[in-house]
Scaffold this active site. Sequence first.
Site, PDB file in Angstrom:
ATOM      1  CG  ASP A 196      72.508  55.132  60.867  1.00  0.00           C
ATOM      2  OD1 ASP A 196      72.071  55.934  60.025  1.00  0.00           O
ATOM      3  OD2 ASP A 196      73.527  55.343  61.556  1.00  0.00           O
ATOM      4  CE1 TYR A 239      67.952  57.400  68.153  1.00  0.00           C
ATOM      5  CE2 TYR A 239      68.412  59.372  69.444  1.00  0.00           C
ATOM      6  CZ  TYR A 239      68.076  58.778  68.241  1.00  0.00           C
ATOM      7  OH  TYR A 239      67.866  59.550  67.126  1.00  0.00           O
ATOM      8  CG  ASP A 285      78.625  50.920  62.824  1.00  0.00           C
ATOM      9  OD1 ASP A 285      79.310  49.971  62.418  1.00  0.00           O
ATOM     10  OD2 ASP A 285      78.070  51.733  62.055  1.00  0.00           O
ATOM     11  NE  ARG A 297      77.235  55.857  63.248  1.00  0.00           N
ATOM     12  CZ  ARG A 297      77.217  54.920  62.306  1.00  0.00           C
ATOM     13  NH1 ARG A 297      78.354  54.478  61.803  1.00  0.00           N
ATOM     14  NH2 ARG A 297      76.086  54.442  61.864  1.00  0.00           N
TER      15      ARG A 297
END
Length: 317
Positions: free
Chosen positions: A50, A78, A92, A185
């Site tokens: 993203d 991540y 987010d 997310r």
Amino acid sequence: MPSQRPRVPRRALHGVLLLDKPVGLSSNDALQKAKRLFRAEKAGHTGTLDPLASGLLPICFGAATKFSQVSLDADKAYTAVLRLGQRTAGGDREGEVIEERPVDVTAEQLAAACAAFVGQIDQVPPMHSALKKDGKALYEYARAGIEVEREARRVTIHAVDILAWDDSALELTVAVRCSKGTYIRTLAEDIGERLGCGAHLAALRRTETGSVTLAGAITLDALAALDEPARDALIHPPDCLLAGWPQLRLAEAEAARFLSGLRRRVNEPDQPAVRVYGPEPAAFLGSAHISAGELIADRLLSPIEVQALIQVTESTT
């Protein structure tokens, strides 16, 4: 009449660039910038990040594009920052805050909430995602204010390790290792609900995809500052995407037959995936699997691509 800019000649380039994508740039925009810098004929990336996210975006050039699916299907890692106490539209930091709740958590509660999501779990994809419904990406519906029904998908979370907890900023930093298709997310929101205070994803950085890591990755700005030979020196061979697979080396005659797509008898145990090489010194030939003593090609390089890789190897040794 305005003068036209001279057309930049493209060239055949084969290998993988480990790009450190910045926040605010789409994966496709990053790909196109890298492709122009290298003057590459053919390029593709190995999994969308993203615009909100930064970090590892492997860029495949030429022959390496044949193996991009390996990276797409691989596990990912991540570093994520969760802002506790706030839920946002979209999950987010860019979304409007839609709910705020007090945060009163202990270290033990944080650890327990993270551990609760380790293993196989079902995730409902977020509306702000590129997943498609009736030919349209979910984020297109979301931008139009439309909520559509989404089916939960099974994913695997291998680990959620707490790296830091800032109780003044209410930010929890975690390292996540997970299967492909995991929405961080959504994981952030679910951890927030588990804690009873809600949460959204404040920052996300990809650190690993399959066998390649952020170590040695380069930013677009740093890449643009280099000359072409220095850029080319950053290209990894295509088989770096398959580094965790068993390897098989073939004699010269057998290598030629393998490249033609013929099945070969081998004295090797069955393997779902192997990387195949010719005799020393030789370049990577392609991927295959072994079934009932037969080596069966899956993805093959062309003889021209093999020769190009041999020339690169010889020029750097």
